[in-house]
Design a protein around this motif. Structure first.
Motif, PDB file in Angstrom:
ATOM      1  N   LEU A  14       0.824  -1.212   0.000  1.00 24.40           N
ATOM      2  CA  LEU A  14       0.000   0.000   0.000  1.00 24.40           C
ATOM      3  C   LEU A  14       0.861   1.267   0.000  1.00 24.40           C
ATOM      4  N   PRO A  15       1.859   1.389   0.890  1.00 20.14           N
ATOM      5  CA  PRO A  15       2.689   2.602   0.823  1.00 20.14           C
ATOM      6  C   PRO A  15       3.566   2.666  -0.424  1.00 20.14           C
ATOM      7  N   GLY A  18       1.307   3.804  -3.037  1.00 24.70           N
ATOM      8  CA  GLY A  18       1.058   5.206  -2.717  1.00 24.70           C
ATOM      9  C   GLY A  18       2.222   6.090  -3.102  1.00 24.70           C
ATOM     10  N   ALA A  21       2.165   6.598  -6.779  1.00 25.23           N
ATOM     11  CA  ALA A  21       1.096   7.529  -7.137  1.00 25.23           C
ATOM     12  C   ALA A  21       1.487   8.968  -6.814  1.00 25.23           C
ATOM     13  N   VAL A  22       2.096   9.185  -5.653  1.00 26.13           N
ATOM     14  CA  VAL A  22       2.556  10.525  -5.271  1.00 26.13           C
ATOM     15  C   VAL A  22       3.616  11.014  -6.244  1.00 26.13           C
ATOM     16  N   MET A  36      -2.320  13.432  -0.409  1.00 29.20           N
ATOM     17  CA  MET A  36      -2.302  12.063  -0.903  1.00 29.20           C
ATOM     18  C   MET A  36      -1.274  11.234  -0.136  1.00 29.20           C
ATOM     19  N   ALA A  37      -0.092  11.797   0.071  1.00 25.96           N
ATOM     20  CA  ALA A  37       0.959  11.082   0.808  1.00 25.96           C
ATOM     21  C   ALA A  37       0.508  10.810   2.239  1.00 25.96           C
ATOM     22  N   THR A  39      -2.536  10.554   3.349  1.00 26.28           N
ATOM     23  CA  THR A  39      -3.615   9.567   3.323  1.00 26.28           C
ATOM     24  C   THR A  39      -3.064   8.152   3.250  1.00 26.28           C
ATOM     25  N   PHE A  40      -2.104   7.940   2.364  1.00 32.12           N
ATOM     26  CA  PHE A  40      -1.505   6.605   2.245  1.00 32.12           C
ATOM     27  C   PHE A  40      -0.766   6.214   3.530  1.00 32.12           C
ATOM     28  N   THR A  44      -1.925   3.022   5.838  1.00 36.73           N
ATOM     29  CA  THR A  44      -0.983   1.942   6.140  1.00 36.73           C
ATOM     30  C   THR A  44      -0.912   1.694   7.638  1.00 36.73           C
ATOM     31  N   LEU A 120       7.460   6.963   1.486  1.00 32.63           N
ATOM     32  CA  LEU A 120       6.400   5.961   1.423  1.00 32.63           C
ATOM     33  C   LEU A 120       6.921   4.639   0.877  1.00 32.63           C
TER      34      LEU A 120
END
Length: 531
Positions: A14-15, A18, A21-22, A36-37, A39-40, A44, A120
């Motif tokens: 997940l991280p 993430g 994505a970031v 966004m960062a 949130t991930f 986690t 992340l």
């Protein structure tokens, strides 16, 4: 114990997803990227809490196990699982990462998406190290950690960041090569890369000694232990605040974890034979490095040397197991020593992370880490001064804080082994108070002499959140360590039983230094051994 839902895979990937994505979001909308960062990072941590809540502390078996073929021709598996040793470290990793993201919110203006993505991705990799039950998978995660940290220090670090990153990489990679050779040897002996199969192997003393030394070279550098500690102060001084927090709070613990997962259970006879070496290195770190910290003029360097001294407590607690048995003939205190080392690792993660965040708060305002450039900070930043004093006292082992619990347990266990071990270890209580409070006196108290200090603004909301949450954790486990100790107790009992059994082949069994296996009954909590 198989897991129905791949919680561990989710905690690892997940991280990482993430972070990708970031990274892909870029720096066009920086607020969106930061949220966004965060949130991930929070998601986690929530997933890791699910692991904690679903963990059965009454068994030493691996839990949440995932076992999928990865490289069939070499019998390499994507094999994950956690026990009472790895579980607290995974939750610590996901917990601390949240504060790293928040700490860089306004401070990092150069390529913040890449900065946050690196942390992340590194979070997922570090969780993978703690969860891997396949040695090759462990090694891949172990080496992959170097890449984001290398980038973090090299891109967002201080003036001498290139020197610090190269030194950090060379030291760590050098030790890892020997570990890889040991893992390949064990693979040919066991027929697989399963760490649990490695632990069940019968090995001769010569093989155990060589394997132990190979692991020592890797884990001692990562802890870091004296005399391979010199990379750490340079890395801390040059790293940005977030890099220093992750380095101190998590990455150093991976070396300690390696001793418990590899060195002790795979080569217990060599560990018993060479425990004097680790004890000596640990006590030198506690005493000598404590004196080195006393003369530091840079706050980050002082805290870095403090970390080396406190991690000496960790390795001392892990390796006095055999001395206790040799000295008293029973294992009472062995579990306490290892648990004390584990509690010290978790506590140090909170305290050292908080201290580096405190230095970061001052550096962001004054752009100096020199102790001489401050004085009288309490007059303009009362909330900050209160937090710094609290964490300084925790670092010195004040009763009621988590910094006291682990050290007390290790000292108590050391008395079972040798009075002088305990005496030398206890000097850290004096030395830590000396160098930490000396720094606090010069930075926080006194008259304001620097015009920049006179103009300082106190903590903002994000800084209060970071320091307040860490202060709550330090107090919680200082006043009520039972939840942490209970999670690891059965696993540590099993480990002490495991290392108490001679693994030498029949032809060499007379050379076993520990005699009979340690009976499980003697490891149970009692009036003499309440932990």
């Amino acid at each position: 114990m198989e897991s129905g839902f791949p919680l561990l895979t989710l905690t690892i990937w997940l991280p990482i997803v993430g972070g990708i994505a970031v990274l892909a979001s870029g720096d066009g909308n920086r607020q969106f990227t930061k949220w966004m960062a965060l949130t991930f990072a929070v998601l986690t941590f929530v997933v890791s809490l699910g692991l904690w809540l679903g963990f059965d502390s009454s068994t030493a078996q691996m839990q949440f196990v995932e076992h999928v073929s990865w490289i069939p021709s070499f019998k390499v598996f994507y094999h994950l699982g956690v026990d009472g040793i790895s579980m607290p470290l995974i939750v610590l990793t996901t917990f601390v990462t949240i504060f790293v993201v928040v700490a860089g919110w306004d401070v990092i203006t150069y390529r913040p998406s890449q900065y946050l993505a690196a942390f992340l991705i590194m979070e997922g990799i570090m969780v993978g190290v703690f969860a891997a039950l396949d040695a090759l998978l462990f090694y891949v995660f172990w080496e992959a950690m170097l890449i984001p940290m290398f980038i973090i220090i090299g891109v967002w670090g201080g003036p001498n960041r290139v020197y610090a990153t190269i030194k950090f990489f060379l030291f760590t990679f050098f030790g890892s090569v020997f570990m890889l050779v040991a893992l390949i040897y064990l693979y040919f002996k066991a027929g697989s890369f399963s760490i649990l199969d490695f632990q069940a192997l019968e090995l001769g003393m010569n093989a155990q000694v060589l394997i132990f030394i190979a692991f020592l070279l890797a884990f001692a550098v990562k802890v870091p232990m004296f005399p391979v500690h010199t990379w750490l102060p340079d890395a801390h001084v040059e790293a940005p605040t977030g890099g220093s927090v992750i380095l101190a709070a998590i990455m150093l613990k991976i070396g300690g974890y390696g001793f418990l997962r590899f060195s002790l259970p795979i080569a217990p006879d060599a560990s018993a034979s060479l425990d004097w070496l680790i004890i000596a290195m640990s006590l030198i770190a506690v005493v000598y490095i404590g004196f080195v910290a006393l003369v530091q003029q840079d706050m980050k360097k002082l805290i870095a040397y403090s970390s080396i001294a406190h991690m000496g407590f960790v390795t001392l607690g892990f390796f006095i197991v055999f001395s206790i048995v040799r000295h008293s003939g029973v294992s009472t205190g062995s579990v306490m020593g290892i648990e004390g080392g584990m509690v010290q690792m978790i506590s140090h993660g909170f305290i050292s992370g908080a201290l580096f965040l405190c230095v970061g708060v001052l550096y962001d305002r004054v752009h100096s880490r020199k102790i001489a450039d401050y004085g009288g900070v309490i007059n303009t930043m009362p909330w900050f001064g209160a937090f710094l004093v609290f964490f300084a006292m925790s670092n010195a082992g004040l009763p009621g804080t988590s910094g006291f619990v682990g050290e007390f347990m290790v000292i108590l266990a050391a008395f079972r082994a040798d009075f002088w071990f305990a005496f030398l270890a206890a000097t850290t209580l004096v030395l830590a108070a000396a160098f930490t409070l000396w720094m606090v006196k010069r930075v926080v108290f006194g008259e304001v002499a620097n015009p920049q200090v006179a103009a300082l603004q106190d903590l903002n909301g994000r800084e209060v959140f970071n320091l307040g949450a860490l202060a709550a954790a330090v107090l919680l486990f200082g006043l009520w360590p039972a939840p942490l100790v209970n999670v690891m107790h059965t696993t540590v009992q099993n480990l002490v039983t495991q290392v108490g059994v001679c693994k030498l082949p029949a032809a060499e069994s007379a050379a076993c230094l520990r005699g009979k296996p340690i009976p499980v009954a003697s490891l149970a909590p009692s009036a003499d051994n309440p932990f």
